[in-house]
Design a protein around this motif. Structure first.
Motif, PDB file in Angstrom:
ATOM      1  N   ARG A  56       0.821  -1.213   0.000  1.00 32.64           N
ATOM      2  CA  ARG A  56       0.000   0.000   0.000  1.00 32.64           C
ATOM      3  C   ARG A  56       0.859   1.269   0.000  1.00 32.64           C
ATOM      4  NH1 ARG A  56      -2.325  -3.774   3.463  1.00 32.64           N
ATOM      5  NH2 ARG A  56      -4.260  -4.666   2.654  1.00 32.64           N
ATOM      6  N   ARG A  57       0.677   2.155   0.974  1.00 34.00           N
ATOM      7  CA  ARG A  57       1.377   3.432   1.003  1.00 34.00           C
ATOM      8  C   ARG A  57       2.865   3.288   1.329  1.00 34.00           C
ATOM      9  NH1 ARG A  57      -1.310   7.194  -1.832  1.00 34.00           N
ATOM     10  NH2 ARG A  57      -3.540   6.748  -1.600  1.00 34.00           N
ATOM     11  N   GLU A  58       3.278   2.103   1.746  1.00 34.18           N
ATOM     12  CA  GLU A  58       4.663   1.913   2.176  1.00 34.18           C
ATOM     13  C   GLU A  58       5.549   1.302   1.104  1.00 34.18           C
ATOM     14  OE1 GLU A  58       5.451   3.177   5.085  1.00 34.18           O
ATOM     15  OE2 GLU A  58       3.342   3.726   5.333  1.00 34.18           O
ATOM     16  N   ILE A  59       5.052   1.174  -0.118  1.00 31.98           N
ATOM     17  CA  ILE A  59       5.864   0.511  -1.139  1.00 31.98           C
ATOM     18  C   ILE A  59       7.043   1.386  -1.557  1.00 31.98           C
ATOM     19  CG2 ILE A  59       3.891  -0.772  -2.023  1.00 31.98           C
ATOM     20  CD1 ILE A  59       4.037   1.025  -4.529  1.00 31.98           C
ATOM     21  N   LYS A  60       8.106   0.732  -1.936  1.00 31.45           N
ATOM     22  CA  LYS A  60       9.269   1.396  -2.503  1.00 31.45           C
ATOM     23  C   LYS A  60       9.925   0.428  -3.475  1.00 31.45           C
ATOM     24  CE  LYS A  60      12.371   0.065   1.296  1.00 31.45           C
ATOM     25  NZ  LYS A  60      13.319   0.570   2.333  1.00 31.45           N
ATOM     26  N   ALA A  61      10.776   0.961  -4.327  1.00 28.13           N
ATOM     27  CA  ALA A  61      11.409   0.134  -5.351  1.00 28.13           C
ATOM     28  C   ALA A  61      12.918   0.208  -5.243  1.00 28.13           C
ATOM     29  CB  ALA A  61      10.968   0.575  -6.739  1.00 28.13           C
ATOM     30  N   VAL A  62      13.547  -0.932  -5.406  1.00 25.19           N
ATOM     31  CA  VAL A  62      15.009  -1.006  -5.415  1.00 25.19           C
ATOM     32  C   VAL A  62      15.414  -1.880  -6.597  1.00 25.19           C
ATOM     33  CG1 VAL A  62      15.251  -0.704  -2.932  1.00 25.19           C
ATOM     34  CG2 VAL A  62      14.987  -3.010  -3.869  1.00 25.19           C
ATOM     35  N   ALA A  63      16.654  -1.760  -7.004  1.00 28.24           N
ATOM     36  CA  ALA A  63      17.139  -2.572  -8.114  1.00 28.24           C
ATOM     37  C   ALA A  63      17.084  -4.048  -7.744  1.00 28.24           C
ATOM     38  CB  ALA A  63      18.567  -2.172  -8.472  1.00 28.24           C
ATOM     39  N   ASN A  64      16.787  -4.886  -8.717  1.00 28.55           N
ATOM     40  CA  ASN A  64      16.773  -6.324  -8.497  1.00 28.55           C
ATOM     41  C   ASN A  64      18.195  -6.818  -8.287  1.00 28.55           C
ATOM     42  OD1 ASN A  64      14.349  -7.813  -8.334  1.00 28.55           O
ATOM     43  ND2 ASN A  64      13.891  -7.321 -10.468  1.00 28.55           N
ATOM     44  N   ASP A  65      18.494  -7.280  -7.093  1.00 32.37           N
ATOM     45  CA  ASP A  65      19.823  -7.815  -6.787  1.00 32.37           C
ATOM     46  C   ASP A  65      19.797  -9.311  -7.055  1.00 32.37           C
ATOM     47  OD1 ASP A  65      22.363  -8.223  -5.909  1.00 32.37           O
ATOM     48  OD2 ASP A  65      21.880  -8.111  -3.768  1.00 32.37           O
ATOM     49  N   VAL A  66      20.059  -9.673  -8.304  1.00 30.70           N
ATOM     50  CA  VAL A  66      19.934 -11.076  -8.700  1.00 30.70           C
ATOM     51  C   VAL A  66      21.235 -11.568  -9.294  1.00 30.70           C
ATOM     52  CG1 VAL A  66      17.480 -10.841  -9.136  1.00 30.70           C
ATOM     53  CG2 VAL A  66      19.085 -10.517 -10.999  1.00 30.70           C
TER      54      VAL A  66
END
Length: 410
Positions: free
Chosen positions: A306-316
């Motif tokens: 919900r309001r707490e989402i954030k995005a980071v690079a996929n560390d794969v």
């Protein structure tokens, strides 16, 4: 059932995809006009895409010209302020790299789709599939960005990315993340990027349940142990997507796709642009149907809810093979709309049977070592978490019994 005339989804390059030249964009439209005074939209679009676009204002003017030409108004894009602000923050990168690529991919549409249409996934076959190359999928995605498409026969909105452009948003941060995923995706097609394998395809399969599953929920199966894993944050990292040899459940609406907030389905699709064209060819799911999308890469790892989402690079690790990524779109009953005067709606026999068979249709669509699922239908749809877990658990065990019985017979 879908009417025969709706089994093909017309693309902008089709000669049947016509409109009025409202702004007199064409120099000599008379020879192109049909009996109603309309001209092929592709002629207008190719002319527009030749114009110089070097600023956010010029981009918005182009997008608005397209929108008014096709739909007489900007529609969900509204004032375009979120898109304008987003692009302004990295203006040189967008106009130097993304925009030329968008134009190039958009103009490749006739090359990749010479028929000028897509086959809609109808419900006459038990397993109807559309298979696209990476380049074909990208071509459709950029047309969703340009809003050059028309709504499929079964829906009026949420089929292109104009819903992320206006200043009035349900969840500004979610829309910004989805745009970031889109432009990150486009960068994978730049000449300097590592090019995808030739055998990498995106497939969209509408699976209709076999009659054999009609009574699946009543098979006599003994329950075995179950393990539930509590995570600190929901993520779209490869492990929680079922990679390398599993699948993940997308808690979908009947009208599958992306949106303006951060539901689990919207996060899954918004982070994976190659899943977005599915909205163009997938009619509302029936009780005996699921959509299976394979090969769509998640551009970023979106964490939280919900309001707490954030995005980071996929560390794969480089060994992760996104071609094997499988998304199981299965819609749950909207139990929040049902009365509970006679007890918990989840426990009504017809509801139990429907949910078990829906899950069985999804889980039996392939051979999966593991299936990751959220609390399916327990958010906005009002499902009871304890009942849903028991149903999913029971479905897996029933399928194991069915497969074991089939092996013994053979």
């Amino acid at each position: 059932m879908i009417a025969n005339e709706d089994m093909q989804y017309l693309l902008p390059c089709s000669t049947s995809f016509t409109c009025y030249d409202r702004f007199s964009i064409l120099d000599d439209p008379e020879h192109l006009e049909d009996a109603d005074g309309q001209v092929p939209f592709w002629s207008i679009l190719t002319t527009l895409l030749k114009s110089s676009v070097e600023t956010p204002a010029e981009l918005i003017e182009l997008l608005d010209t397209i929108a008014v030409t096709l739909r007489e108004g900007s529609g969900p894009a509204g004032d375009y302020q979120l898109l304008k602000s987003f692009i302004s923050s990295s203006q040189s990168a967008f106009f130097d790299t993304h925009w030329p690529l968008i134009v190039q991919l958009a103009l490749e549409l006739p090359q990749h789709f010479p028929s000028g249409s897509l086959q809609v996934l109808g419900n006459e076959d038990s397993c109807a599939t559309l298979k696209l190359s990476k380049r074909q999928a990208a071509c459709l995605v950029v047309h969703q960005f340009l809003c050059t498409l028309r709504a499929p026969a079964w829906r009026e909105d949420f089929f292109d990315f104009g819903i992320w452009y206006g200043s009035s948003q349900r969840h500004d941060e979610a829309c910004k993340i989805y745009l970031t995923c889109l432009f990150t995706y486009l960068e994978t097609f730049l000449p300097t990027a590592k090019q995808p394998q030739d055998d990498w395809y995106i497939t969209y399969t509408l699976v209709t349940a076999k009659p054999d599953y009609a009574a699946l929920g009543v098979l006599p199966v003994s329950l075995s142990g179950i393990e539930m894993v509590i995570v600190d944050n929901y993520q779209t990292c490869p492990k929680q997507l079922g990679l390398p040899s599993g699948a993940s459940v997308v808690a979908a609406n009947r009208y599958i796709g992306f949106g303006q907030s951060a539901t689990q389905e919207e996060v899954h699709v918004g982070s994976s642009p190659e899943a977005c064209p599915a909205v163009l060819i997938t009619p509302p799911l029936q009780d005996n149907q699921v959509l299976v999308v394979r090969g769509a890469e998640a551009m970023l790892n979106i964490t939280g809810q919900r309001r707490e989402i954030k995005a980071v690079a996929n560390d794969v690790e480089t060994s992760v093979d996104w071609r094997r990524r499988t998304m199981l779109f299965m819609d749950a009953l909207e139990l929040d709309l049902e009365s509970d005067e006679n007890g918990l709606p989840d426990l009504a026999p017809e509801n139990l049977t429907r949910e078990v068979n829906k899950a069985a249709t999804a889980f039996s669509s392939g051979l999966y070592e593991v299936i990751y699922s959220p609390l399916w239908g327990c958010g906005a749809f009002g499902g009871d978490p304890f009942v849903k877990v028991a149903l999913l658990w029971n479905t897996i065990l029933n399928l194991i019994k069915v497969f074991e019985d089939d092996l013994h017979k053979n």
